[in-house]
Design a protein around this motif. Structure first.
Motif, short mmCIF file in Angstrom:
data_model
loop_
_atom_site.label_atom_id
_atom_site.label_comp_id
_atom_site.label_asym_id
_atom_site.label_seq_id
_atom_site.Cartn_x
_atom_site.Cartn_y
_atom_site.Cartn_z
N ARG A 1 20.11 6.36 25.87
CA ARG A 1 19.57 6.96 24.63
C ARG A 1 20.50 6.73 23.47
O ARG A 1 20.09 6.33 22.37
CB ARG A 1 19.35 8.46 24.82
CG ARG A 1 17.97 8.85 25.27
CD ARG A 1 17.72 10.35 25.14
NE ARG A 1 18.68 11.18 25.82
CZ ARG A 1 18.66 11.48 27.12
NH1 ARG A 1 17.70 11.01 27.89
NH2 ARG A 1 19.58 12.25 27.64
N LEU A 2 21.78 6.98 23.69
CA LEU A 2 22.79 6.77 22.64
C LEU A 2 22.85 5.32 22.21
O LEU A 2 22.95 5.02 21.02
CB LEU A 2 24.16 7.21 23.14
CG LEU A 2 24.61 8.60 22.77
CD1 LEU A 2 25.80 9.01 23.61
CD2 LEU A 2 24.94 8.69 21.31
N THR A 3 22.79 4.42 23.17
CA THR A 3 22.85 2.99 22.85
C THR A 3 21.68 2.61 21.94
O THR A 3 21.88 1.99 20.89
CB THR A 3 22.83 2.14 24.13
OG1 THR A 3 23.93 2.51 24.95
CG2 THR A 3 22.89 0.66 23.82
N GLU A 4 20.49 2.99 22.34
CA GLU A 4 19.32 2.66 21.53
C GLU A 4 19.42 3.29 20.14
O GLU A 4 19.19 2.62 19.12
CB GLU A 4 18.04 3.13 22.22
CG GLU A 4 16.79 2.80 21.43
CD GLU A 4 15.53 3.23 22.14
OE1 GLU A 4 15.17 4.42 22.04
OE2 GLU A 4 14.92 2.36 22.80
N LEU A 5 19.78 4.55 20.08
CA LEU A 5 19.89 5.26 18.81
C LEU A 5 20.91 4.60 17.89
O LEU A 5 20.64 4.35 16.71
CB LEU A 5 20.28 6.72 19.09
CG LEU A 5 20.42 7.65 17.91
CD1 LEU A 5 19.08 7.85 17.21
CD2 LEU A 5 20.97 9.00 18.38
N LEU A 6 22.09 4.30 18.42
CA LEU A 6 23.15 3.72 17.58
C LEU A 6 22.85 2.28 17.18
O LEU A 6 23.16 1.88 16.06
CB LEU A 6 24.50 3.83 18.29
CG LEU A 6 25.00 5.26 18.52
CD1 LEU A 6 26.34 5.25 19.24
CD2 LEU A 6 25.09 6.03 17.21
#
Length: 186
Positions: free
Chosen positions: A53-58
């Protein structure tokens, strides 16, 4: 009678020789921390989902502003090559093919923690401060909050803030890019 235990400390060069000679392989989930080869905890589904999730968001929010690396080595000193969950890096044309990122290339690091929260907080964060990494986010899966550390001095950070689900934060390097905490934990 006191017994003194001697530990063999390794340099980055020795660590890389073990990798190149096949002593350490991809199956060995390890990182070099202050000269010691530390076995990384297995990644469970909650940890993996949060990193994804963090990877996609960032990537979406920092597109063309920064390079986002996932669970890849960074070179901190002659005896530490940790693998943070996410590294927010200066963009380079070679994508760091010529060598792992060093503190001068790092905007911020993110560690996603559950069973490793104490190790990340008590061992890794001070090392990151010592190496002058400007900002660290500790994503605390146990308490559903983010611990943000910034302004390193010696082996500590001058500021530590806690962000809960309903709050918004940003990286110091990108003050115009808000991140809603609930998006990280969904």
């Amino acid at each position: 009678m006191t017994v003194q235990i001697l530990r063999k400390k390794f340099t980055i060069g020795q660590y890389h020789q073990m990798i190149e000679s096949g002593i350490l392989t991809d199956r060995d989930h390890v990182e070099l921390i202050q000269g010691e080869i530390i076995e990384k905890s297995p990644v469970d589904r909650h940890h993996a989902a949060c990193v994804d999730r963090l990877t996609e968001l960032l990537v979406l929010k920092l597109f063309r502003k920064a390079l986002i690396r996932v669970q890849s080595p960074i070179l901190l000193s002659d005896n530490s090559e940790p693998q943070p969950d996410l590294s927010i890096l200066q963009r380079r044309e070679d994508f760091y093919h010529a060598g792992h990122p060093t503190p001068n290339n790092i905007f911020a690091l993110v560690e996603v923690s559950d069973s490793t929260i104490e190790f990340d907080r008590d061992v890794k964060v001070p090392i990151y401060a010592q190496e002058q990494i400007p900002e660290i986010w500790l994503v605390n899966l146990n308490n559903t909050q983010i611990e943000r550390y910034h302004q390193p001095i010696a082996n500590t950070y001058q500021h530590r803030q806690i962000f809960n689900l309903e709050e918004t934060l940003n990286f110091q390097a990108f003050p115009d890019v808000p991140i809603e905490v609930h998006q990280i934990f969904r």
